[in-house]
Enzyme design. Structure first.
Site, PDB file in Angstrom:
ATOM      1  N   HIS A  16       0.843  -1.190   0.000  1.00  0.00           N
ATOM      2  CA  HIS A  16       0.000   0.000   0.000  1.00  0.00           C
ATOM      3  C   HIS A  16       0.884   1.247   0.000  1.00  0.00           C
ATOM      4  CE1 HIS A  16      -0.229   0.881   4.644  1.00  0.00           C
ATOM      5  NE2 HIS A  16       0.931   0.377   4.321  1.00  0.00           N
ATOM      6  N   CYS A  25       5.762   6.075   4.869  1.00  0.00           N
ATOM      7  CA  CYS A  25       4.643   5.290   4.331  1.00  0.00           C
ATOM      8  C   CYS A  25       3.938   5.952   3.148  1.00  0.00           C
ATOM      9  CB  CYS A  25       3.648   4.957   5.429  1.00  0.00           C
ATOM     10  SG  CYS A  25       4.325   3.805   6.635  1.00  0.00           S
ATOM     11  N   HIS A  29       4.954   0.359  -0.338  1.00  0.00           N
ATOM     12  CA  HIS A  29       5.677  -0.631   0.459  1.00  0.00           C
ATOM     13  C   HIS A  29       4.692  -1.718   0.874  1.00  0.00           C
ATOM     14  CE1 HIS A  29       3.735   1.962   3.384  1.00  0.00           C
ATOM     15  NE2 HIS A  29       3.890   1.007   4.294  1.00  0.00           N
ATOM     16  N   HIS A  31       3.519  -5.074   3.813  1.00  0.00           N
ATOM     17  CA  HIS A  31       3.536  -5.619   5.164  1.00  0.00           C
ATOM     18  C   HIS A  31       3.142  -7.089   5.131  1.00  0.00           C
ATOM     19  CE1 HIS A  31       3.944  -1.705   7.076  1.00  0.00           C
ATOM     20  NE2 HIS A  31       2.977  -1.251   6.274  1.00  0.00           N
ATOM     21  N   HIS A  75      -1.204 -10.383  -1.498  1.00  0.00           N
ATOM     22  CA  HIS A  75      -0.358 -10.008  -2.636  1.00  0.00           C
ATOM     23  C   HIS A  75      -1.016  -8.982  -3.562  1.00  0.00           C
ATOM     24  CE1 HIS A  75       2.015 -13.338  -1.150  1.00  0.00           C
ATOM     25  NE2 HIS A  75       3.034 -12.769  -1.768  1.00  0.00           N
ATOM     26  N   GLU A 136       0.301  -5.071  11.715  1.00  0.00           N
ATOM     27  CA  GLU A 136       1.020  -4.600  10.528  1.00  0.00           C
ATOM     28  C   GLU A 136       2.497  -4.983  10.602  1.00  0.00           C
ATOM     29  OE1 GLU A 136       0.026  -0.602   8.773  1.00  0.00           O
ATOM     30  OE2 GLU A 136       2.072  -0.182   9.423  1.00  0.00           O
TER      31      GLU A 136
END
Length: 150
Positions: A16, A25, A29, A31, A75, A136
């Protein structure tokens, strides 16, 4: 009858970006999310019931959460559909990537709200969603509790 809470945990990988954010952020990137889903209900008490003693079959809960959350978000890359990330989303989709354009900024807080709504809608009437915990990272998570949102 006694109420019992039952929890099942899930994991999925999601990318995201937080458009307009003033930290790292803002960049695309990902998680390794961990989601704990807790439901509350009364165990089945009919003596001849196949699921005697169960609040919910863990397999049934798994099916709901996989269909509503894991299979959708695993994914994938999530962008707020009301941002300039639309151009990037379109390019990624053209190249065969799974993209989700959300009605919200894809923070853990907003994602857990979205997941709660999806899961609640699929639960049998005799059960209530008690809580969700969306991790996260190893040290950061967002939680949703039914009692806080009644």
């Amino acid at each position: 009858m006694n109420k019992i809470r039952v929890t099942k945990e899930f994991s999925f990988e999601t990318g995201h970006a937080l458009y307009g954010y003033d930290g790292k952020c803002k960049n695309v990137h990902g998680h390794s999310y961990k989601l704990a889903v807790t439901v509350i209900g009364t165990p089945v008490s009919e003596k001849n019931a196949v699921k005697l003693g169960m609040v919910i079959d863990f397999g049934d809960l798994k099916k709901i959460v996989k269909e509503e959350v894991v299979d959708v978000f695993d994914h994938a890359t999530v962008f707020n559909k009301n941002t300039p990330h639309l151009e990037l989303a379109e390019e990624l989709e053209k190249r065969g990537h799974q993209v989700i354009l959300a009605d919200y900024q894809p923070t853990s807080e907003n994602m857990v709200l979205h997941f709660a709504a999806k899961i609640k809608a699929r639960l049998p009437k005799n059960l209530k969603l008690h809580s969700l915990k969306l991790r996260e990272t190893e040290t950061a998570y967002a939680e949703w509790f039914a009692e806080d949102n009644a």
